[in-house]
Design a protein around this motif. Structure first.
Motif, PDB file in Angstrom:
ATOM      1  N   GLU A   3       0.820  -1.211   0.000  1.00 51.95           N
ATOM      2  CA  GLU A   3       0.000   0.000   0.000  1.00 51.95           C
ATOM      3  C   GLU A   3       0.856   1.264   0.000  1.00 51.95           C
ATOM      4  O   GLU A   3       0.485   2.272  -0.596  1.00 51.95           O
ATOM      5  CB  GLU A   3      -0.939  -0.005   1.212  1.00 51.95           C
ATOM      6  CG  GLU A   3      -1.954  -1.140   1.181  1.00 51.95           C
ATOM      7  CD  GLU A   3      -2.880  -1.099   2.386  1.00 51.95           C
ATOM      8  OE1 GLU A   3      -2.701  -0.212   3.253  1.00 51.95           O
ATOM      9  OE2 GLU A   3      -3.779  -1.961   2.466  1.00 51.95           O
ATOM     10  N   LYS A   4       1.977   1.210   0.690  1.00 58.61           N
ATOM     11  CA  LYS A   4       2.927   2.333   0.708  1.00 58.61           C
ATOM     12  C   LYS A   4       4.228   1.823   0.094  1.00 58.61           C
ATOM     13  O   LYS A   4       5.098   1.303   0.788  1.00 58.61           O
ATOM     14  CB  LYS A   4       3.140   2.846   2.132  1.00 58.61           C
ATOM     15  CG  LYS A   4       1.888   3.422   2.764  1.00 58.61           C
ATOM     16  CD  LYS A   4       2.178   4.102   4.100  1.00 58.61           C
ATOM     17  CE  LYS A   4       2.630   3.100   5.151  1.00 58.61           C
ATOM     18  NZ  LYS A   4       2.832   3.731   6.468  1.00 58.61           N
ATOM     19  N   ALA A  39       4.583   5.413  -6.382  1.00 61.20           N
ATOM     20  CA  ALA A  39       5.731   5.283  -5.491  1.00 61.20           C
ATOM     21  C   ALA A  39       6.694   6.450  -5.639  1.00 61.20           C
ATOM     22  O   ALA A  39       7.001   6.867  -6.763  1.00 61.20           O
ATOM     23  CB  ALA A  39       6.482   3.978  -5.794  1.00 61.20           C
ATOM     24  N   ALA A  91      11.020   8.232   3.344  1.00 57.74           N
ATOM     25  CA  ALA A  91      10.255   7.496   2.336  1.00 57.74           C
ATOM     26  C   ALA A  91      10.659   6.026   2.304  1.00 57.74           C
ATOM     27  O   ALA A  91       9.812   5.127   2.229  1.00 57.74           O
ATOM     28  CB  ALA A  91      10.444   8.128   0.962  1.00 57.74           C
ATOM     29  N   GLU A  99       9.788   4.322   5.899  1.00 54.43           N
ATOM     30  CA  GLU A  99       8.391   4.215   6.294  1.00 54.43           C
ATOM     31  C   GLU A  99       7.514   3.474   5.296  1.00 54.43           C
ATOM     32  O   GLU A  99       6.310   3.306   5.530  1.00 54.43           O
ATOM     33  CB  GLU A  99       7.823   5.617   6.535  1.00 54.43           C
ATOM     34  CG  GLU A  99       8.486   6.341   7.704  1.00 54.43           C
ATOM     35  CD  GLU A  99       8.037   7.790   7.848  1.00 54.43           C
ATOM     36  OE1 GLU A  99       6.969   8.141   7.296  1.00 54.43           O
ATOM     37  OE2 GLU A  99       8.770   8.568   8.500  1.00 54.43           O
ATOM     38  N   CYS A 100       8.078   3.008   4.181  1.00 52.77           N
ATOM     39  CA  CYS A 100       7.277   2.251   3.220  1.00 52.77           C
ATOM     40  C   CYS A 100       6.958   0.863   3.776  1.00 52.77           C
ATOM     41  O   CYS A 100       7.640   0.371   4.688  1.00 52.77           O
ATOM     42  CB  CYS A 100       8.014   2.134   1.885  1.00 52.77           C
ATOM     43  SG  CYS A 100       9.481   1.088   1.921  1.00 52.77           S
ATOM     44  N   ASP A 101       5.924   0.230   3.221  1.00 53.05           N
ATOM     45  CA  ASP A 101       5.658  -1.165   3.615  1.00 53.05           C
ATOM     46  C   ASP A 101       6.178  -2.148   2.565  1.00 53.05           C
ATOM     47  O   ASP A 101       6.268  -3.341   2.806  1.00 53.05           O
ATOM     48  CB  ASP A 101       4.171  -1.402   3.894  1.00 53.05           C
ATOM     49  CG  ASP A 101       3.261  -1.158   2.688  1.00 53.05           C
ATOM     50  OD1 ASP A 101       3.696  -1.366   1.546  1.00 53.05           O
ATOM     51  OD2 ASP A 101       2.103  -0.749   2.897  1.00 53.05           O
ATOM     52  N   LYS A 104      -2.144   1.434  -8.824  1.00 47.52           N
ATOM     53  CA  LYS A 104      -2.631   1.995  -7.565  1.00 47.52           C
ATOM     54  C   LYS A 104      -3.330   3.328  -7.835  1.00 47.52           C
ATOM     55  O   LYS A 104      -3.082   3.987  -8.853  1.00 47.52           O
ATOM     56  CB  LYS A 104      -1.470   2.205  -6.594  1.00 47.52           C
ATOM     57  CG  LYS A 104      -0.603   0.970  -6.342  1.00 47.52           C
ATOM     58  CD  LYS A 104      -1.348  -0.108  -5.578  1.00 47.52           C
ATOM     59  CE  LYS A 104      -0.444  -1.305  -5.296  1.00 47.52           C
ATOM     60  NZ  LYS A 104      -1.139  -2.363  -4.539  1.00 47.52           N
ATOM     61  N   ASP A 131      -4.153   5.483  -4.778  1.00 44.44           N
ATOM     62  CA  ASP A 131      -3.888   6.357  -3.630  1.00 44.44           C
ATOM     63  C   ASP A 131      -2.490   6.965  -3.763  1.00 44.44           C
ATOM     64  O   ASP A 131      -1.487   6.246  -3.728  1.00 44.44           O
ATOM     65  CB  ASP A 131      -4.000   5.551  -2.337  1.00 44.44           C
ATOM     66  CG  ASP A 131      -3.930   6.424  -1.089  1.00 44.44           C
ATOM     67  OD1 ASP A 131      -3.541   7.612  -1.207  1.00 44.44           O
ATOM     68  OD2 ASP A 131      -4.263   5.921   0.009  1.00 44.44           O
ATOM     69  N   ARG A 174      -1.271   9.467  -1.723  1.00 51.14           N
ATOM     70  CA  ARG A 174      -0.912  10.251  -0.536  1.00 51.14           C
ATOM     71  C   ARG A 174       0.516   9.986  -0.062  1.00 51.14           C
ATOM     72  O   ARG A 174       1.238  10.929   0.290  1.00 51.14           O
ATOM     73  CB  ARG A 174      -1.905   9.975   0.594  1.00 51.14           C
ATOM     74  CG  ARG A 174      -3.280  10.604   0.383  1.00 51.14           C
ATOM     75  CD  ARG A 174      -4.234  10.201   1.479  1.00 51.14           C
ATOM     76  NE  ARG A 174      -4.495   8.762   1.462  1.00 51.14           N
ATOM     77  CZ  ARG A 174      -5.231   8.121   2.386  1.00 51.14           C
ATOM     78  NH1 ARG A 174      -5.756   8.808   3.400  1.00 51.14           N
ATOM     79  NH2 ARG A 174      -5.427   6.815   2.284  1.00 51.14           N
ATOM     80  N   PHE A 175       0.927   8.734  -0.046  1.00 50.46           N
ATOM     81  CA  PHE A 175       2.277   8.403   0.419  1.00 50.46           C
ATOM     82  C   PHE A 175       3.317   9.070  -0.476  1.00 50.46           C
ATOM     83  O   PHE A 175       4.240   9.745   0.004  1.00 50.46           O
ATOM     84  CB  PHE A 175       2.460   6.886   0.423  1.00 50.46           C
ATOM     85  CG  PHE A 175       3.818   6.423   0.920  1.00 50.46           C
ATOM     86  CD1 PHE A 175       4.139   6.472   2.265  1.00 50.46           C
ATOM     87  CD2 PHE A 175       4.767   5.950   0.019  1.00 50.46           C
ATOM     88  CE1 PHE A 175       5.387   6.044   2.709  1.00 50.46           C
ATOM     89  CE2 PHE A 175       6.009   5.523   0.451  1.00 50.46           C
ATOM     90  CZ  PHE A 175       6.318   5.567   1.806  1.00 50.46           C
ATOM     91  N   ARG A 176       3.163   8.919  -1.788  1.00 51.53           N
ATOM     92  CA  ARG A 176       4.112   9.528  -2.727  1.00 51.53           C
ATOM     93  C   ARG A 176       4.074  11.054  -2.655  1.00 51.53           C
ATOM     94  O   ARG A 176       5.119  11.711  -2.576  1.00 51.53           O
ATOM     95  CB  ARG A 176       3.808   9.069  -4.155  1.00 51.53           C
ATOM     96  CG  ARG A 176       4.795   9.611  -5.190  1.00 51.53           C
ATOM     97  CD  ARG A 176       4.373   9.245  -6.588  1.00 51.53           C
ATOM     98  NE  ARG A 176       3.191   9.994  -7.011  1.00 51.53           N
ATOM     99  CZ  ARG A 176       2.476   9.688  -8.095  1.00 51.53           C
ATOM    100  NH1 ARG A 176       2.793   8.641  -8.825  1.00 51.53           N
ATOM    101  NH2 ARG A 176       1.424  10.419  -8.427  1.00 51.53           N
TER     102      ARG A 176
END
Length: 569
Positions: free
Chosen positions: A200-201, A226, A260, A263-265, A324, A326, A328-330
């Motif tokens: 997801e991230k 990403a 980045a 904190e990514c999964d 993907k 979402d 927000r992470f990127r």
């Protein structure tokens, strides 16, 4: 057909694509040097063999072609060692012709006898001696082919009596190389796609192996939403024309890339052999792709690793990736990186007109340099400022001793870059310690009319070592350098030279320096107290800086402490 072994060696080098041979002539090398003079290979006379190895390394990196250096027996060929390690670690195809004393005296501690095989064997992809004249072409072919195919240094040891011998050269050994496309099997691609698609991230972390795969990596980043972080060696491969760039992580990186990746999964690790484990994520799934099998899982445990060229592997992997939505992470880390760049540019603005920071010097050179400039930085603060403040373009290339960490590489590497690319602007960002170490090879630039542009970051000390000692709580010791006026020294050596010390003089000086038609050196007295701040501060170094501050005050060096605070805070 009978030929001198020296001629056979040179013929084989030429057939393998060697254009230049960097070296210092000597007694056991004379016949080989004369054979080179009669061939299509150009001999580049150096003042020091170490500089010759750095120059060969620079040419091999920019062209991708085999480049040669050659030295006489004993100390001559031994002087190459530091540059040879640099070339081998950077996967530069270089061949060293190491001439040797006569065979009859080997093993008897004869004057200038050195066991080159024992010394160079561990720092090369091939190292062997020609034992008989009939082996000459065959072993030269093996050396050339190894350097090209394995991307590293080959060392060919040639006893002087062998080079003068006649050999029957009737067996047509020749160099054969190819560049196969390597990618994982469909089953491997399905497995890594399944891991990535559950993320997801997702973050992408690219290294030097990403060269030539810029478009494919951006396509993957767009599908996966990403951010793209990169190592310092991948700056010129990934940082340009990249809306998803978050810069470098690592010791000289920034907090956007650091967080980045941390904190990514799910982390897609591409062509990166980054050594410091603390910058990898602790809990993420990691998919690693690398052309070198021994790199897989070497630096940090990974979930799944496969062997493959990054470009070819991504081309096959992308159709398997789920798009993907979402962002927000990127978006968070892309914006954070923009904030970092804004802060860096604010720091580059000179606060005082009577001094010059190394940061401001780098920013001015970046702004005035050509869009396709080749830039080499000395190990230490010059390399840090180069990677933080030089903007990447599709054509710029950056070089530094990031794996070997040696001093003095910038200027001699620039010589090889300029020899290989005579029409391009080549800039060396040299430390005062580095330029002093191999100062003599500025004469090589004059003698061969190589218009390199050398900027000396003259802070009067070994700056990185100074910072390291402070971070350990020590008052710096043995880091001070008593330097000459390098601008005046350059003039005496036949280059254009100038020295500047004030910020309001810098832009005009840089413009004049870059506009010179020949080799030029700009000596810049830079502020000595500017610190290199990493993206995260560990407790040990932070405590060390506090301890240094207390010791500096107690030791009567409060003025230095005040200057450090003024420059950095």
């Amino acid at each position: 057909m009978s030929k001198k072994v020296a001629e056979i060696i040179v013929e084989t080098l030429q057939s393998a694509g060697v254009k230049h041979c960097y070296g210092v002539v000597g007694d056991t090398l004379n016949l080989i040097a004369h054979s080179i003079s009669k061939s299509g290979i150009e001999w580049v006379s150096m003042r020091h063999e170490e500089a010759g190895a750095f120059a060969a390394h620079g040419e091999a990196l920019i062209t991708g072609n085999l480049t040669a250096c050659a030295g006489s027996c004993g100390p001559g060929s031994l002087h190459f060692i530091n540059g040879i390690v640099e070339a081998n670690r950077n996967r530069a195809p270089v061949i060293l012709i190491a001439s040797q004393i006569v065979r009859d005296e080997l093993g008897f501690e004869f004057p200038q006898e050195v066991d080159f095989k024992a010394i160079y064997g561990s720092i090369s992809v091939y190292c062997d001696m020609i034992l008989t004249p009939e082996q000459a072409r065959r072993k030269t072919v093996m050396a050339c082919q190894s350097a090209i195919a394995k991307r590293g240094v080959a060392v060919l040891i040639v006893p002087v009596d062998i080079s003068h011998s006649d050999a029957n050269d009737d067996v047509p050994y020749a160099v054969h190389t190819s560049q196969p496309i390597i990618r994982p099997t469909d089953a491997d691609l399905d497995q890594i796609a399944a891991i990535i698609n559950t993320g997801e991230k997702i973050a992408i972390y690219g290294g030097a192996g990403c060269r030539g795969a810029h478009d494919e990596i951006l396509r993957a980043a767009e599908i996966l939403k990403a951010p793209i972080a990169h190592t310092s060696r991948a700056k010129d491969s990934l940082a340009y024309d990249n809306p998803y760039n978050v810069g470098m992580t690592g010791l000289i990186g920034n907090e956007a890339a650091y967080h980045a990746v941390r904190e990514c999964d799910t982390l897609l690790l591409l062509g990166a052999n980054f050594a410091w484990r603390q910058f990898y994520p602790d809990n993420a799934k990691i998919v690693q792709i690398d052309i070198e099998p021994t790199h897989l899982g070497r630096r940090h445990p990974v979930t799944r690793a496969v062997v493959g060229d990054i470009k070819a592997t991504l081309e096959a992997l992308i159709p398997r990736l789920h798009k993907k939505t979402d962002t927000r992470f990127r978006d968070h880390f892309v914006q954070r990186y923009r904030d970092v760049i804004a802060q860096q540019m604010e720091k580059a603005t000179p606060k005082r007109r009577d001094t010059i920071s190394g940061i401001y010097l780098t920013e001015v050179i970046d702004r005035m340099a050509a869009d396709d400039a080749l830039v080499a930085g000395d190990d230490g603060t010059a390399t840090v400022w180069m990677h933080r403040y030089f903007k990447a373009t599709a054509k710029r290339r950056f070089y530094a001793s990031l794996l070997h960490g040696t001093m003095a590489a910038a200027m001699p590497t620039a010589l090889g870059l300029q020899k290989a690319q005579p029409g391009r602007q080549v800039i060396a960002l040299s430390g005062d310690g580095g330029i002093g170490m191999l100062l003599g090879d500025l004469l090589t630039a004059v003698q061969h009319k190589l218009p390199i542009k050398v900027a000396v970051f003259n802070n009067g000390k070994l700056g990185f070592i100074d910072i390291e000692q402070k971070s350990e709580g020590l008052v710096p010791l043995y880091t001070h350098l008593q330097n000459p006026d390098f601008g005046a020294v350059a003039k005496a050596m036949g280059l254009w030279g100038r020295t500047v010390a004030k910020a309001d003089e810098l832009e005009a000086a840089v413009g004049e320096w870059l506009a010179q038609p020949g080799p030029a050196l700009l000596d810049v007295n830079v502020e000595p107290m500017t610190l290199v701040m990493p993206p995260m501060i560990e407790l040990g170094p932070a405590y060390g800086m506090v301890l240094y501050s207390a010791r500096a005050v107690l030791g009567g060096q409060a003025h230095d402490l005040i200057e450090m605070v003024k420059e950095n805070i």
